[in-house]
Design an enzyme around this catalytic site. Structure first.
Site, short mmCIF file in Angstrom:
data_model
loop_
_atom_site.label_atom_id
_atom_site.label_comp_id
_atom_site.label_asym_id
_atom_site.label_seq_id
_atom_site.Cartn_x
_atom_site.Cartn_y
_atom_site.Cartn_z
N VAL A 274 -11.19 -0.75 4.78
CA VAL A 274 -12.03 -1.51 5.71
C VAL A 274 -12.81 -0.58 6.64
CG1 VAL A 274 -10.68 -3.63 5.68
CG2 VAL A 274 -10.02 -1.80 7.24
N GLU B 46 -5.93 -1.42 -4.60
CA GLU B 46 -4.62 -1.69 -4.01
C GLU B 46 -4.37 -3.21 -4.03
OE1 GLU B 46 -4.94 -0.64 0.11
OE2 GLU B 46 -2.78 -0.64 0.50
N CYS C 148 -4.78 4.16 -0.69
CA CYS C 148 -5.62 3.84 0.47
C CYS C 148 -5.43 4.80 1.65
CB CYS C 148 -5.39 2.37 0.86
SG CYS C 148 -6.76 1.68 1.84
N LYS D 123 3.65 3.49 -1.48
CA LYS D 123 2.81 3.99 -0.38
C LYS D 123 3.66 4.47 0.79
CE LYS D 123 -1.30 2.52 2.26
NZ LYS D 123 -2.24 1.38 2.45
#
Lengths: 350, 350
Positions: B247, B116, B220, B187
């Site tokens: 993350v 991304e 993501c 997205k």
């Protein structure tokens, strides 16, 4: 509250023996309620007995009388208990009726999940054999005996059994508590030869508000369809109770994902052992019963061959906080209008 | 075909440097196509150059001229390339136009997924900064440079970038091939501060038929919503390409579940490294880029800090066999009428 999974290997066709084993383990699960305070002292409890042989005798002579407040449903319909916790929606949680509050305080916090088809075993030779092993719910012998244990021990149970309704037979999960039968889920996604033995459920994925937690039901192979757990979570389930007879290895890890993507607790009770009946393949069940929390932490994972009850103390209300980050809310961030939920063939055909 | 994931740590705001690094790695990914056979020999390729400094020079002088067949879309709408592979449905796979078949044979089998926002880095200080870093797609410099590499190397690429459209800025995944730009996904589920920097996509989850495979795009955080991957699979995706800047630690395992529950390949390209800009939290990205197959097998999982390209040979058509057992078909067994797909509050309100 305390949430448990009970893993064992039922013997095929030996309901009495299987119920004895269940009762023996559940003796340790709940708080014993003095006989005078039982909801229905006329229903005897074989969980009182320490001796398996005495428990067996008790089972054999168990009266099939059905308490008047529990009535069999119409064939084809799914009855829900009157005056008991009711099926509820996401934002319409209704508590237990007030008159039961005192009794519930004793029971609160003891919910145990048992495997799929936990009193009959899994492999049937025919639809007729499955039908012969099935019973009405409520009112059948299995529901009544296990309800007796719930009364005596202050427990809620979710267990799998073959349910008879008219000429149909379902692979069902049944929820009972100290006041008896609460509700039933009929497995919608039947696995392999279950399609020969059972009719599929047609009434969706129910959630029951027990006051201290809202409990959703699904059975085994339902796990592979994310829509099953999603439906339960969107209907307000804090805990997804998931009686199973797993033979493939994927489900325990997938249930971690189900927890995270729905921010709910999950309790998968699987069986151990193996079955080979008639000319069928030998099925080896994977054990690995599991409890996960809304962040995907595995609170309990039992061994592949371990038998017994594993439980953990949880705060079910954690499942009502659907915030993932300070700026992400699981439900508010969903984009339901953007999802394609039918294969495009259907869409093109309409 | 060969399916790859390319994991690295882009430097914030250094598009030229990031594109150099991408080009250098992709030199090894495709089959070099002789200059005379290139679709558009006027578009130079900096993937030819071995020297990073020469590549940088090439980039700086790169013409922003847009090939005539690629036209910018109207503001707010999502254009799709004409004459190129088109968005398609589950049962309506259309091949590449015949005139391209010869060229495609060379390219067939080389699809690489990048992270991304792979040319800009992840953390922006403001919506204005994100807008300044964004570019139109197609027609922007990044798309054109990477398309040049695809032409020269016979590659298909999926990469994440900040896309400008009118006054809006999207966190997009872009699919390009030897003939240039094919399609874009904006997205839909924005994570945390992305809500400050980007507008959410409003056109759903697209699938593009490349002839040798149908490719679906998501980005993501979309992973946590099972409906995203489900929508792609129901729209016919064989491979879910998933540029990411992860993350949190949960996604790689969850993508195994996405594979199994949809019987598709997944390719999650994540970035490595850390970012801390302005007063924001320091973000550490988890690497662990991964390719899974329709049975949930992990074909590739990269290290947390590893950089580079990992690829594997796959047969994408395996994803079109939706049988789980001889008696279970993933789509035929779905019970779409039983699923609750809105919180009950909405249902009650209607």
């Amino acid at each position: 509250m305390k949430l448990g999974v009970f893993q064992f290997s039922p013997a095929f066709g030996d309901k009495t023996g299987n119920l004895e084993r269940i009762a023996k383990v559940l003796e340790s699960a709940g708080e014993r309620i003095p006989r005078g305070k039982r909801a229905n002292p006329n229903v005897s409890s074989f969980a009182d007995r320490r001796s398996p042989s005495r428990a067996a005798g008790e089972l054999q002579s168990f009266s099939r009388r059905v308490p008047s407040r529990i009535k069999a449903g119409r064939a084809g319909s799914l009855p829900q208990a009157k005056g008991a916790p009711v099926r509820t929606g996401y934002a319409t949680h209704r508590g237990i009726p007030r008159q039961s509050a005192g009794k519930l305080q004793k029971a609160e916090g003891n919910l145990v999940v048992l495997p799929e088809l936990c009193t009959t075993g899994y492999q049937f030779l025919s639809r007729m054999e499955a039908f012969d092993q099935s019973e009405p719910v409520p009112g059948g012998r299995t529901t009544e005996i296990l309800s007796g244990i719930c009364r005596d021990r202050g427990l809620f149970l979710v267990f799998g059994m073959a349910e008879r309704c008219g000429d149909d037979c379902f692979n069902s999960a049944v929820l009972i508590g100290p006041e008896g039968w609460i509700g039933t889920y009929r497995k919608a996604h039947l696995f392999w030869d279950e399609k020969l033995w059972f009719s599929p459920g047609t009434e969706g994925f129910p959630v029951f508000n027990l006051g201290f937690a809202s409990v959703g039901l699904m059975v085994c192979f339902d796990w592979i369809f994310p829509e099953a757990a999603r439906s339960l979570a969107l209907s307000g389930a804090d805990i997804i109770c998931h009686p199973s007879n797993l033979v493939l290895p994927y489900c325990p890890d997938a249930m971690i994902t189900r927890s995270i993507e729905n921010r709910v607790f999950t309790a998968t009770a699987n069986r151990t052992g193996a079955e080979k009946r008639g000319g069928s393949d030998r099925l080896v069940f994977i054990g690995s019963s599991q409890i996960t929390d809304p962040s995907g932490e595995v609170l309990v994972r039992m061994g592949r061959e371990e038998e017994g009850l594993s439980s953990v103390r949880i705060d079910p209300l954690r499942a009502r906080d659907k915030r993932i980050t300070p700026k992400n809310h699981l439900w508010e961030d969903r984009k339901a209008d953007l999802y394609t939920l039918h294969p495009c063939t259907e869409k093109n055909g309409s």
